[in-house]
Design a protein around this motif. Structure first.
Motif, PDB file in Angstrom:
ATOM      1  N   VAL A   1       0.852  -1.192   0.000  1.00 38.57           N
ATOM      2  CA  VAL A   1       0.000   0.000   0.000  1.00 38.57           C
ATOM      3  C   VAL A   1       0.887   1.241   0.000  1.00 38.57           C
ATOM      4  N   LEU A   2       0.551   2.200  -0.848  1.00 42.87           N
ATOM      5  CA  LEU A   2       1.207   3.505  -0.855  1.00 42.87           C
ATOM      6  C   LEU A   2       0.158   4.551  -0.497  1.00 42.87           C
ATOM      7  N   VAL A   3       0.419   5.335   0.545  1.00 41.18           N
ATOM      8  CA  VAL A   3      -0.506   6.380   0.984  1.00 41.18           C
ATOM      9  C   VAL A   3       0.005   7.718   0.477  1.00 41.18           C
ATOM     10  N   TYR A   4      -0.844   8.460  -0.215  1.00 39.41           N
ATOM     11  CA  TYR A   4      -0.446   9.776  -0.721  1.00 39.41           C
ATOM     12  C   TYR A   4      -1.437  10.826  -0.237  1.00 39.41           C
ATOM     13  N   ASP A   5      -1.134  12.080  -0.520  1.00 39.56           N
ATOM     14  CA  ASP A   5      -1.902  13.170   0.070  1.00 39.56           C
ATOM     15  C   ASP A   5      -2.993  13.662  -0.880  1.00 39.56           C
ATOM     16  N   TYR A   6      -3.847  14.498  -0.333  1.00 37.99           N
ATOM     17  CA  TYR A   6      -4.955  15.067  -1.090  1.00 37.99           C
ATOM     18  C   TYR A   6      -5.174  16.513  -0.657  1.00 37.99           C
ATOM     19  N   ALA A   7      -5.934  17.235  -1.448  1.00 39.61           N
ATOM     20  CA  ALA A   7      -6.342  18.596  -1.094  1.00 39.61           C
ATOM     21  C   ALA A   7      -7.838  18.723  -1.346  1.00 39.61           C
ATOM     22  N   ARG A   8      -8.514  19.401  -0.455  1.00 40.89           N
ATOM     23  CA  ARG A   8      -9.944  19.661  -0.629  1.00 40.89           C
ATOM     24  C   ARG A   8     -10.123  20.850  -1.562  1.00 40.89           C
ATOM     25  N   THR A   9     -10.959  20.705  -2.573  1.00 38.15           N
ATOM     26  CA  THR A   9     -11.260  21.808  -3.484  1.00 38.15           C
ATOM     27  C   THR A   9     -12.727  22.181  -3.292  1.00 38.15           C
ATOM     28  N   PHE A  10     -12.952  23.417  -2.880  1.00 43.43           N
ATOM     29  CA  PHE A  10     -14.295  23.870  -2.545  1.00 43.43           C
ATOM     30  C   PHE A  10     -14.970  24.517  -3.752  1.00 43.43           C
ATOM     31  N   TRP A  11     -16.278  24.541  -3.715  1.00 41.71           N
ATOM     32  CA  TRP A  11     -17.034  25.131  -4.831  1.00 41.71           C
ATOM     33  C   TRP A  11     -16.764  26.624  -4.963  1.00 41.71           C
ATOM     34  N   THR A  12     -16.212  27.234  -3.933  1.00 41.29           N
ATOM     35  CA  THR A  12     -15.854  28.658  -3.999  1.00 41.29           C
ATOM     36  C   THR A  12     -14.569  28.888  -4.780  1.00 41.29           C
ATOM     37  N   GLY A  13     -13.839  27.814  -5.124  1.00 41.17           N
ATOM     38  CA  GLY A  13     -12.561  27.947  -5.802  1.00 41.17           C
ATOM     39  C   GLY A  13     -11.375  27.778  -4.877  1.00 41.17           C
ATOM     40  N   GLU A  14     -11.622  27.719  -3.572  1.00 38.37           N
ATOM     41  CA  GLU A  14     -10.539  27.590  -2.598  1.00 38.37           C
ATOM     42  C   GLU A  14     -10.021  26.151  -2.582  1.00 38.37           C
ATOM     43  N   THR A  15      -8.705  26.015  -2.443  1.00 37.42           N
ATOM     44  CA  THR A  15      -8.066  24.710  -2.336  1.00 37.42           C
ATOM     45  C   THR A  15      -7.284  24.658  -1.037  1.00 37.42           C
TER      46      THR A  15
ATOM     47  N   HIS B   1      -7.478  15.717  -5.872  1.00 38.01           N
ATOM     48  CA  HIS B   1      -8.264  16.886  -5.484  1.00 38.01           C
ATOM     49  C   HIS B   1      -9.661  16.395  -5.102  1.00 38.01           C
ATOM     50  N   TYR B   2      -9.956  16.505  -3.820  1.00 35.22           N
ATOM     51  CA  TYR B   2     -11.182  15.977  -3.217  1.00 35.22           C
ATOM     52  C   TYR B   2     -12.242  17.078  -3.249  1.00 35.22           C
ATOM     53  N   ARG B   3     -13.196  16.943  -4.143  1.00 37.34           N
ATOM     54  CA  ARG B   3     -14.185  17.992  -4.364  1.00 37.34           C
ATOM     55  C   ARG B   3     -15.167  18.082  -3.189  1.00 37.34           C
ATOM     56  N   GLN B   4     -15.328  19.294  -2.668  1.00 37.49           N
ATOM     57  CA  GLN B   4     -16.292  19.553  -1.607  1.00 37.49           C
ATOM     58  C   GLN B   4     -17.524  20.197  -2.237  1.00 37.49           C
ATOM     59  N   ARG B   5     -18.484  19.369  -2.597  1.00 39.12           N
ATOM     60  CA  ARG B   5     -19.654  19.867  -3.316  1.00 39.12           C
ATOM     61  C   ARG B   5     -20.573  20.653  -2.387  1.00 39.12           C
ATOM     62  N   ARG B   6     -21.190  21.654  -2.962  1.00 39.12           N
ATOM     63  CA  ARG B   6     -22.094  22.486  -2.170  1.00 39.12           C
ATOM     64  C   ARG B   6     -23.352  21.718  -1.787  1.00 39.12           C
ATOM     65  N   THR B   7     -23.801  20.855  -2.686  1.00 38.00           N
ATOM     66  CA  THR B   7     -24.963  20.005  -2.416  1.00 38.00           C
ATOM     67  C   THR B   7     -24.674  18.617  -2.966  1.00 38.00           C
TER      68      THR B   7
END
Length: 756
Positions: A115-129, A210-216
């Motif tokens: 197993v290889l564990v790697y990182d992620y970033a949350r990407t918000f619907w506002t454009g913020e990462t 890039h882990y999308r944070q959906r508004r709905t």
């Protein structure tokens, strides 16, 4: 057999699925198969998958007859996977550029772990990462691969399936699969067994998803009884532990993480319907009692969490609520107290500033700042250094955030913005120098001298010329802008064009000093030995032709644009070239990670852009004012204008750059590659354009601008020496002698449109 099998389940994600699939298929590492599973989605997901499969043989489309849920959809993809490693990606998330190459390189470097564990970033619907806050746990120091017992903190990270690569042979040997049914939290009974049973684990400290944070539409924001599925999922995890006695030592850690999960879900008012909250607490209590284990706890546990877990385990719901309410009240009280303290402090500082303004000015104190409390840089830094040289009696201070304190010379005092020392200095310094603006509450006293140096020749509109472009202006308070400018005694101008623009765009009674830009003096003082030393410090391969790529920001975009495919450009140009890439200051916190490449060096955080100019052989930019400075160095400039019409429409410019070029212009990436591959970037036509551009915009940049400023502003000399050196008599620092020889430019029909 491909290296990677990327499995993408899709259900009601038609708005995001195309981007998700493209993020996989556009990876620079092509050895992959993409298995996209349509979980009987009622929208267009199925047709999007079929379209991609028809156009790319690496894509396999799987269509389920009935909606089975995320876990069974992934199982359907697993059944068709043939790659060495399995990667899961949700249909609304994306792979970061270069992710598969980075994963492949790390797998090779760590000996093909389970197993290889790697990182992620949350990407918000506002454009913020926002990058994962626990990224530090992916530090690559230590053994290349290890057992989970050596790094148990990995269990404290988000337990999801899509931030890991799994060796397929390991998955098949362990019989790992997702649970049946369309329940929630399907990742839980997969991820824990996959990590706990692995004989070798490795980490990759890089954002790959890039882990999308959906508004709905996200389960994290959906109120439903299906959140109670979490109990069945943890039943499966502990059932796995029971079947594997050698893993029983992990029961306390898993129990603790289960308690964390229950408490977090219960605290989120968006998930559990009110009618289900009592049942959830009761079932959580039963699960915590059933699976409780006594033993060493490898994960740290705060006192608050220990009490919360105990109350939930004991079923004391009212006490749990009282504790939560009390803690929330304490936090609110603390915030109120902190706000009150800040208010008192600000009042005290305002009073302190007023009292300090009653005291005499300090004639030998000069205060400097640059780029909104940034480090030691730009015109103010060059002036400060020359001031200490020509007037050693002067004391200087620099306003900057503590993070930039290391950039200051030892002779210059640091002023923390907003501190008492800061307000004392603003009240009593005789000289104030900045390239942006001082605090709006600054009250300039009689006897104080304020020098505004600016930080670039304006190609784009500025000041009052932005009144009809509210979307492009950083402020609509034009009256406040003019009030601040009314305090300027001097405005430094690099050329006549700048003088005319500033006098019209910011009409105030300042005196314009057409002396050139002090920050460019280094272009005439540095030696070739300095250039060689800079290139070595930056890690530039010997013999490279170095391109400095420095685009400006876009007013019509909130996110950072990616104009070039660096991996492709470097591949096409060949091993002679190295690229230094520098993101604009406004993208300092959002710069996207570039794919690792030995001839691509990210210099976005490098303090001195002037040193980067010296280290390079050519500049590639779009509409950045850096081109006007670089022209003073008299080295080749190439304009990459792939969106001129959009930029002009959004921001507005003072002249059509395409009719007044400093060198060749490329409208596409292919044209840019051709310009460098054929040698036209430093051919005779490029030199002619640069000479005309330099004559127009660099008439005062002769290496003595800082001296003229110091003698006029600080020493009071009305006609300061030295006189401006004629353009033809200047000798800017030549590039490094190791630069590769230029090929003789040959006319090509394809290049006919690269010149105005």
């Amino acid at each position: 057999m491909p290296r990677f099998s990327v499995i993408v389940p899709a259900y009601k994600v038609q708005a995001y699925l195309q981007e998700s699939l493209d993020s996989v298929l556009s990876q620079s590492y092509p050895d992959l198969e993409l298995i996209a599973v349509d979980d009987a989605s009622p929208d267009a997901c199925g047709s999007i998958i079929d379209d991609r499969a028809a156009r790319d043989p690496r894509v396999t489309g799987v269509h389920l007859a009935h909606n089975l849920g995320l876990g069974p959809a992934r199982n359907a993809g697993l059944a068709r996977a043939t790659g060495d490693y399995l990667i899961f990606l949700d249909g609304d998330d994306t792979l970061a550029p270069g992710a598969l190459q980075a994963i492949a390189d790390r797998l090779k470097a760590t000996g093909s772990p389970d197993v290889l564990v790697y990182d992620y970033a949350r990407t918000f619907w506002t454009g913020e990462t926002v990058r994962n806050s626990l990224a530090h746990r992916l530090c690559e120091d230590g053994p290349a691969s290890f057992r989970l017992a050596d790094r148990p903190a990995l269990l404290g990270m988000l337990m999801v399936v899509w931030n890991k690569a799994y060796r397929r042979e390991y998955v098949e040997r362990e019989g790992l699969e997702f649970p049946p049914g369309s329940g929630y939290y399907e990742d839980t009974p997969w991820t824990y067994p996959a990590l706990l049973a692995a004989e070798s684990v490795a980490v990759l400290d890089r954002v790959c998803v890039h882990y999308r944070q959906r508004r709905t539409g996200s389960i994290l924001t959906t109120s439903t009884r299906r959140h109670l599925d979490i109990f069945d999922q943890y039943d499966r995890v502990f059932g796995f532990l029971t079947s594997r006695p050698e893993l029983e030592r992990w029961r306390p850690a898993v129990h603790r993480r289960m308690a964390d999960h229950f408490c977090a879900l219960y605290a989120d008012p968006r998930r559990l319907p009110r009618a289900s909250r009592a049942e959830f607490f009761r079932r959580a209590s039963a699960s915590l009692r059933r699976y409780r284990a006594v033993g060493p706890q490898p994960l740290p546990l705060s006192r608050t969490d220990r009490v919360r877990h105990a109350l939930m385990r004991l079923g004391l719901r009212r006490t749990y609520h009282a504790l939560s309410a009390g803690r929330a009240g304490a936090l609110a009280t603390g915030r109120a107290g902190l706000s009150a303290w800040r208010g008192l402090r600000e009042t005290a500082l305002r009073l302190h500033y007023r009292l300090q303004r009653l005291l005499p000015l300090r004639p030998e104190l000069a205060v400097f700042s640059a780029y909104w409390h940034g480090g030691y840089s730009c015109n103010p830094a060059a002036i400060e250094a020359k001031l200490r040289e020509l007037a050693p009696r002067m004391r200087t201070a620099w306003i900057c955030d503590p993070a930039h304190a290391a950039t200051l010379p030892p002779e210059t005092a640091m002023l923390r913005p907003g501190s008492a020392a800061y307000w004392t200095a603003l009240a009593r310094a005789t000289y104030l120098v900045t390239n942006v603006n001082f605090d709006r509450t600054l009250v300039k006293r009689p006897g104080q001298t304020l020098l505004q140096t600016q930080h670039g020749t304006p190609l784009k509109r500025v000041g009052l010329d932005l009144q009809d472009r509210p979307a492009a202006t950083p402020t609509t308070d034009f009256a406040g802008l003019l009030r601040g400018a009314d305090q300027w005694d001097y405005l430094l101008s690099a050329n006549r064009h700048s003088t005319l623009v500033w006098e019209k765009a910011i009409p105030s009674p300042y005196t314009t000093l057409e002396y050139g830009y002090p920050r460019n003096d280094i272009f005439h003082r540095a030696t070739q030995a300095d250039v060689v030393e800079l290139r070595e410090r930056l890690g530039i391969p010997a013999g490279s032709t170095v391109i400095l790529y420095a685009p400006t920001h876009r007013d019509y975009r909130r996110s950072r644009p990616e104009h070039l495919d660096f991996e492709r450009v470097l591949r096409d140009l060949g091993p002679r070239f190295t690229i230094l890439t520098r993101a604009h200051l406004t993208y300092a916190d959002t710069a996207a990670p570039h794919e690792a490449h030995p001839r691509l060096i990210d210099v976005s955080s490098y303090q001195s852009v002037e040193e980067l100019c010296l280290a390079s052989d050519a500049l590639v930019t779009d509409y950045s004012s850096l081109m006007f400075d670089y022209a003073a160095l008299d080295r080749p400039i190439v304009i990459h204008a792939d969106d001129w019409e959009a930029y002009e429409a959004a921001r507005g410019t003072y002249f059509d750059l395409r009719a007044c070029l400093p060198g060749a212009i490329a409208r596409t990436e292919d044209e840019l590659v051709d310009i460098f591959a054929t040698g036209h970037w430093r051919g005779s036509r490029s030199a002619q354009l640069r000479a005309a551009f330099r004559s127009r915009f660099c008439s005062y940049d002769d290496g003595h601008a800082a001296e003229r400023v110091v003698r006029r502003v600080f020493l009071g000399q009305p006609n300061p020496a030295p006189a401006v050196t004629p353009l033809e008599d200047r000798h800017p620092t030549p590039p490094a002698p190791t630069a590769s020889p230029a090929p003789t430019p040959t006319p090509e029909p394809a290049l006919a449109n690269l010149w105005p």
